[in-house]
Design a protein around this motif. Structure first.
Motif, PDB file in Angstrom:
ATOM      1  N   ARG A 728       0.818  -1.215   0.000  1.00 57.20           N
ATOM      2  CA  ARG A 728       0.000   0.000   0.000  1.00 57.20           C
ATOM      3  C   ARG A 728       0.852   1.265   0.000  1.00 57.20           C
ATOM      4  O   ARG A 728       0.402   2.311  -0.453  1.00 57.20           O
ATOM      5  CB  ARG A 728      -0.928   0.021   1.224  1.00 57.20           C
ATOM      6  N   VAL A 729       2.069   1.177   0.549  1.00 62.19           N
ATOM      7  CA  VAL A 729       2.947   2.345   0.657  1.00 62.19           C
ATOM      8  C   VAL A 729       4.309   1.973   0.097  1.00 62.19           C
ATOM      9  O   VAL A 729       4.887   0.946   0.470  1.00 62.19           O
ATOM     10  CB  VAL A 729       3.082   2.811   2.125  1.00 62.19           C
ATOM     11  N   LEU A 730       4.845   2.809  -0.813  1.00 64.02           N
ATOM     12  CA  LEU A 730       6.152   2.549  -1.419  1.00 64.02           C
ATOM     13  C   LEU A 730       6.970   3.828  -1.445  1.00 64.02           C
ATOM     14  O   LEU A 730       6.527   4.850  -1.978  1.00 64.02           O
ATOM     15  CB  LEU A 730       5.977   2.013  -2.841  1.00 64.02           C
ATOM     16  N   ASN A 731       8.164   3.775  -0.830  1.00 66.96           N
ATOM     17  CA  ASN A 731       9.132   4.865  -0.862  1.00 66.96           C
ATOM     18  C   ASN A 731      10.425   4.348  -1.468  1.00 66.96           C
ATOM     19  O   ASN A 731      11.058   3.445  -0.895  1.00 66.96           O
ATOM     20  CB  ASN A 731       9.424   5.382   0.553  1.00 66.96           C
ATOM     21  N   LEU A 732      10.832   4.891  -2.608  1.00 69.37           N
ATOM     22  CA  LEU A 732      12.094   4.517  -3.235  1.00 69.37           C
ATOM     23  C   LEU A 732      12.945   5.767  -3.389  1.00 69.37           C
ATOM     24  O   LEU A 732      12.566   6.700  -4.099  1.00 69.37           O
ATOM     25  CB  LEU A 732      11.852   3.885  -4.613  1.00 69.37           C
TER      26      LEU A 732
END
Length: 904
Positions: A728-732
């Protein structure tokens, strides 16, 4: 009140007996011979007493007003104390049994168990004197009749129209709903906490001339919590018979349900379209009928300050407040928090007092005491207590937790629910996480109007909450009666000598908290922001060996004692935002620890003994350097962990792990953490890519993933064969050669943040069809081009958009019909974007527009005070804020608003 405690102890006893029932003496020697059978006997005795507790609690007087006899009060108190002793002896037994040796305290435990059995026998014997009625028997106290005269809920029936203040708008709105529209059946629900005046409002709507004219056949029924549909139908028939001057149908009370419904229809069918007006504290009740017919829900709000002041003056002074009493009066009104019942009750009390500053100050300063002893305020306490009294027992303990926090404290949802879980207040259900269940408990409180929401996240989840000040006072009284928690919230608060289960410390006084014979403390909370003496921490840990919860968040705690590991039962340890730098190696002995909160501490390395904690579920640990200027790669410091991390098989949240300490070997161990829901990993090197992807693919429950490269030039190769299905949450944050082709396929993704990606091509076309995306952040040259285009139909649910430090970005196109759901749009330090995008005018639903550290020509162009020729582009937006950096630290900035048509 005793029912709550005993029910919880019975549940604990049941679990203990079940666990030990099939244990073979050959396989494992018991610490105390025959202890299992003893506990079984205790459980049986307690169960037989439990059946009478509803009656006992009723006689005791749940409002704390002393409704019961002294004998019943003493009996309930003794039962509660023996329940605490049962809890203690179970926990001591489990703790000593875990040592696998014959403990010297074994004989003391055996003696205590026998004494408890004797005490329970005497308590059960004494119960026969009071002739308690068994639960479910014929003697129900919460009757089947509407409240009688003398019940505070009857007050609205005796309030004249001229006395009603602050209800003009909701009254007119509800009248309009009732008399307007077609003949279709409609239910209008007025929802709000106790004391807001729901019944008062409903009564005045019911008696309104327009309503009378449109609905000559109408009835007003006040029901108690125990009313059934059958009771309601009977009451309606009686009312209609009275209106029509007819006798009640013969055999009314013996009719079956079908006959009752037929009789109600007889009166309603020939009449104009029906309306039902309901008042309730529960949102569930308000919306429960939506599938059957049209429903309108009106959430009644607290009175605005001007109306609260008008109502108070009417009640306290019969008119205008004397000038010399204004300051004290306004402070009193502030404490009422816009609650009409409180304003009327306290105003009524003050109307009997001399109109002097001395009397007003005395009431203001002793309002808590006055609430529970003054006859003028008794009804207020009763009304507010009803909501608590009607909670199921498993929610009552959770509700009491709101009294632990200081007055006006904004309570973080995660902190609160994790404390509930640690105390054992949240019961496990198959296929559900404890966190999800605890959040449901909180939502239940909100729906019952017991708790108000302070802040909501972008995804609609509650982030923080609080209770009304006066509701908190009722809770505090309940806490005291239940020995739930002792508050040390003033310098002169004395440490209780009786039994209590928790300490809440908002003021560290000279009193020694360990100077008490009560060693059964289960939880300690520290809210004092002054220096926390080391000797006090040492003493607390040494004295209270049964602790389950230790919360030092935001205190000036410097260190943790070496003997921390002696707290065998500890489940929740919160050291966040403290000055702690090192954890003792004995932490490895905390085998029951479930939450270790190290956010915003200087703990940079965890001892290898941490890997012994196989029950640990939550491990947030990092430090953010708010004292410096923001840097994406160096702003956050994570934690170094040792070989063996794969042993933490229960871990659900881990962030932020520093990958370069341990390298590929450490990352490969992550494969074993198959329960992870949230993973944050920093300082990732390019060569870790394959190992990291392989590990993440094993995490089938993963919902949040945060990956940060070790340096700007480091290229992250994240080529997943399959991605976690629930992400649900993606930080790259790192260089990506291309937008990974798996990102556009994340159908559950609600938040995406990309930084340092350096995409040469506009990534928006690939991302626009993410069906559930609510928040998109493109930071630090995530896009290295000069123009972005948001196309019509793209990003259908996006609510928040943030474009930060895109150094080459000079223009933005927003096609008409794009970003229809966008509420918040932020621009931050985009040096080439010197003209405000004209297409912002297309964003009709935008509520907030922010510009931070943007070129001065852009800022001037939208400011009408500087001639702003482009002000017309943003004038429809309710809130436009300019933020300007004024120092080197993260929070060194100034804010000023741009006037628009919506806020002028």
């Amino acid at each position: 009140m005793a029912k709550t405690v005993v029910s919880f102890v019975l549940e604990q006893l049941g679990q203990f007996v079940l666990k030990h029932a099939f244990r073979s003496v050959v396989e494992e020697k018991s610490l105390v011979k025959g202890v299992e059978s003893d506990f079984n006997e205790i459980k049986d005795e307690l169960e037989s007493i439990h059946a009478f507790l509803k009656d006992a609690d009723t006689r005791y007087g749940d409002d704390g007003g002393g409704g019961g006899s002294n004998g019943v009060k003493t009996w309930v108190k003794q039962l509660r104390e023996v329940s605490f002793r049962i809890q203690d002896v179970i926990d001591y037994y489990i703790m000593y049994e875990a040592e696998k040796v014959n403990h010297p305290k074994a004989s003391e435990i055996a003696s205590e168990i026998q004494d408890i059995k004797l005490s329970l026998g005497k308590i059960k014997e004494r119960s026969t004197r009071f002739e308690f009625r068994s639960e479910g028997g014929s003697g129900s106290y919460r009757g089947l009749k509407a409240p009688r005269i003398g019940d505070p809920r009857m007050d609205p029936f005796f309030i004249e129209e001229t006395q009603v203040v602050g209800f003009e708008f909701p009254r007119d709105e509800l009248v309009s709903r009732l008399v307007g529209g077609n003949d279709e059946l409609m239910l209008v629900s007025v929802v709000g906490m106790g004391g807001l005046g729901k019944t008062t409002l409903a009564k005045h709507v019911f008696d309104n001339e327009l309503v009378r004219g449109d609905f000559p056949c109408r009835c007003f029924i006040t029901v108690s919590q125990s009313y059934t549909i059958r009771d309601l139908l009977i009451e309606m028939i009686k009312k209609f018979c009275k209106i029509c001057n007819e006798p009640n149908p013969e055999g009314l009370h013996n009719m079956d349900d079908e006959s009752l419904i037929t009789n109600v229809r007889k009166y309603l069918e020939p009449k104009r379209g029906s309306r039902i007006l309901v008042t309730t504290r529960s949102m569930h009740v308000a919306v429960n009928s939506k599938k059957s017919f049209l429903v309108h829900v009106h959430e009644l709000q607290s009175l605005p300050l001007n109306k609260a002041w008008e109502l108070f003056c009417n009640k306290a002074f019969r008119g205008q407040c004397p000038t010399e009493l204004e300051d004290e009066s306004k402070e009193i009104v502030q404490k009422c928090g816009g609650l009409p019942l409180a304003i009327v009750a306290i105003g009524g009390l003050l109307s009997t007092k001399a109109k002097t500053i001395f009397e007003w100050e005395k009431v203001s300063q002793s309002l808590r005491i006055e609430l529970h002893r003054n006859v003028h305020l008794t009804d207020l306490v009763k009304i507010l207590s009803l909501s608590y009294d009607d909670l199921p027992f498993h929610l009552k303990s959770c509700m009491l937790y709101f009294g632990i926090y200081p007055e006006d404290y904004i309570i973080n949802r995660k902190r609160l629910t994790r404390q509930w879980i640690a105390e054992g207040f949240v019961t496990q259900e198959e296929g559900r996480t404890l966190e999800d269940l605890a959040e449901e408990y909180l939502i239940e409180f909100i729906h019952r109007s017991l708790v108000s929401v302070s802040k909501v996240g972008f995804d609609g989840k509650v982030k923080s909450c609080q209770v009304h000040d006066l509701m908190r006072e009722v809770i505090i009284r309940k806490m005291k009666d239940l020995s739930f928690c002792h508050l040390c919230h003033k310098d002169d608060d004395q440490v209780t000598l009786g039994i209590t289960r928790r300490f809440s410390i908002a003021a560290i006084s000279n009193n020694d908290l360990t100077n008490t014979s009560n060693s059964g403390i289960r939880a300690i909370f520290v809210f004092d922001k002054g220096e926390f003496p080391n000797h006090l921490v040492d003493g607390l840990i040494a004295k209270f060996k049964l602790l389950k919860v230790l919360d030092f968040e935001n205190s000036l705690l410097n260190s943790i004692p070496d003997d921390l590991g002696n707290l065998f039962h500890l489940r929740y340890l919160n050291l966040s935002h403290t000055k702690v730098t090192i954890l003792p190696r004995s932490i490895g002995k905390l085998v029951n620890l479930e939450t270790l909160d190290l956010r915003q501490t200087r703990v940079h390395e965890l001892p290898e003994e941490i890997n012994n904690l196989t029950k640990l579920r939550l491990l947030p640990v990092y430090y953010r350097k708010y004292e410096r200027h923001y840097s994406m790669l160096n702003f956050t410091i994570g934690v170094q962990m040792q070989e063996g991390i794969g042993c933490l098989i229960s871990l659900q949240k881990l962030y932020f792990l520093e990958a370069d300490h341990g390298g590929i070997d450490l990352i490969q161990e992550l494969k074993k953490l198959r329960q992870l829901r949230k993973l944050g990993i920093r300082r990732v090197r390019g060569e870790y890519g394959n190992a990291l992807c392989a590990a993440i693919q094993e995490m089938k429950h993963l919902e949040s993933l945060n990956i940060t490269a070790i340096a700007e030039e480091e290229i992250l190769d994240l080529d997943f064969v399959s991605t976690p299905p629930k992400l649900r949450v993606l930080n790259l944050k790192g260089r990506l050669a291309n937008l990974p082709n798996w990102i556009p396929n994340l159908k559950y993704l609600v938040k995406l943040r990309l930084g340092l990606s350096n995409f040469q091509n506009d990534p928006l076309d690939s991302l626009k069809n993410l069906p559930n995306l609510l928040r998109l952040n493109l930071w630090d040259d995530a896009f290295a081009g000069d123009s972005l285009c948001f196309k019509v139909g793209g990003f259908p649910k996006l609510k928040e958009l943030d474009l930060t430090r895109l150094n080459k970005l000079s223009s933005i196109t927003i096609e008409k019909g794009a970003l229809l759901s966008l509420h918040h749009f932020r621009f931050n330090n985009n040096p080439q974007l010197k003209e405000v995008p004209q297409d912002l005018r297309h964003l009709e639903n935008l509520q907030f527009l922010g510009f931070a550290d943007m070129p001065p020509e852009l800022v001037e162009s939208i400011d009408p005070r500087r001639g702003g020729e482009c002000h017309w582009i943003i004038e429809h937006i309710p809130l436009v804020l300019i933020r300007q950096k004024v120092g080197s630290r993260f929070h060194d900035y100034e804010l000023y608003p741009i006037p628009t048509i919506s806020n002028v």
